[in-house]
Write a protein that holds these residues in place. Structure first.
Motif: not given
Length: 258
Positions: A40-56
Motif C-alpha cells: 500500500s502507498i500507506l507505507n511511504r508515510n513517515a508518520h501518520l499524524e491525522n488518524v483518529p484515535g492516535f493523539p501522537a
C-alpha cells in the motif's frame, strides 16, 4: 495461493480501504477474500499524524499491520496476487469470475460481489464495462453516493473511486461501501454493535442481526484482550524500514536504509 472455487466478496487491494471494507463484510457473515498485489502507498508515510484515535500519530507500517490483524481476527482470507481481469460468470450462483496471477500461476476466483479497492489501476475491470474516467496515467471508477459502480454487484472504495488521499477517508469510505454491499445482499443485518447485556432483551426486543449483547465478565475479557494486543504491537519500534517514492532510491519498494 490455494485454489479457491468461490467466495461471497472479492476485494481487490489490501490497503486501508480494502482491508476496512473486508473487515466489515466479513463481520456481517459474508465469506470475504482480499487479493493484494504489492505494498500500500500507506507505507511511504513517515508518520501518520491525522488518524483518529492516535493523539501522537502512529507509524504507518504499524497502522497497516493493525488493519491486517483486525481483518484476520474477523475471518478475512488474504492472498497475495495480481487480479488480471474480472468477467461475468456463466452460472452456479457466482456473478463474477476473476483471473488471479499468484506468483506466476493463474488461478480463478468466483464471487457474488467485487470491491475494487486498488490504486488508480482499473484495467482488470475492462471486461465488465464498468464506467471509468481516464485521467492521464490514472483511471478512476465512477460510483454513486454509496460506492456502487455502473455494474450491479461491483463496488469501488478509496482512491480508485477518486476519494480524498487520506488514510482516514479511505477507511471510512471502505466501511461505507462495505455496508452498502451488505445491505444489497441477502444478509439480515442491523448494524455492527456490541451492547451491554439486556440492552435489547430487557426491553422485550430480540437482539438484531449484526448486534450482540455481552455480560460484564465478557466485556472485561475483551477489554483485557484489547489492551494486551495493543501493548504487543506497540512494544517495540517497527522493524520494517521507512519507504519513499521508488524513483528516489535503488529499490523497487522505495526502502530507505536505517
Amino acid at each position: 495461493m490455494e485454489p479457491r472455487d468461490s467466495t461471497d466478496v472479492l476485494v481487490v487491494g489490501g490497503g486501508v480501504a480494502g482491508l476496512t471494507a473486508a473487515t466489515f463484510t466479513a463481520r456481517a457473515g459474508l465469506d470475504t477474500l482480499v487479493v493484494n498485489d504489492g505494498e500500500s502507498i500507506l507505507n511511504r508515510n513517515a508518520h501518520l499524524e491525522n488518524v483518529p484515535g492516535f493523539p501522537a500519530g502512529v507509524n504507518a507500517r504499524l497502522f497497516g499491520d493493525l488493519l491486517r490483524e483486525q481483518a484476520d481476527r474477523n475471518g478475512v482470507a488474504r492472498e497475495t496476487g495480481r487480479v488480471l481481469s474480472v468477467e461475468r460468470a456463466a452460472a452456479d450462483g457466482a456473478r463474477f469470475v476473476a483471473s488471479v496471477d499468484a506468483d506466476g500461476t493463474v488461478e480463478t476466483v468466483r464471487s457474488r460481489f467485487v470491491v475494487a479497492a486498488s490504486w488508480a489501476d482499473a484495467d482488470y475491470l475492462d471486461e465488465l464495462d464498468v464506467t471509468i474516467r481516464d485521467a492521464g496515467s490514472k483511471r478512476y471508477v465512477d460510483v454513486d453516493e454509496a460506492g456502487r459502480t455502473s455494474v450491479e454487484g461491483v463496488y469501488a472504495a478509496g482512491r480508485i473511486s477518486e476519494q480524498y488521499h487520506q488514510a482516514v477517508v479511505a477507511a471510512g469510505h471502505g466501511a461505507e461501501v462495505a455496508l452498502t454491499l451488505v445491505h444489497d445482499s441477502d444478509v439480515a443485518y442491523y448494524h455492527d454493535w456490541v451492547t451491554p447485556e439486556g440492552y435489547f432483551t430487557d426491553r422485550g426486543r430480540e437482539v438484531p442481526p449484526g448486534c450482540e449483547e455481552i455480560d460484564a465478565a465478557e466485556r472485561e475479557r475483551r477489554e483485557a484482550e484489547s489492551r494486551e494486543v495493543i501493548r504487543e504491537f506497540f512494544a517495540d519500534p517497527h522493524e520494517e524500514p521507512q519507504r519513499t517514492h521508488p524513483s528516489l532510491v535503488d529499490d523497487e519498494l522505495g526502502r530507505l536504509d536505517g
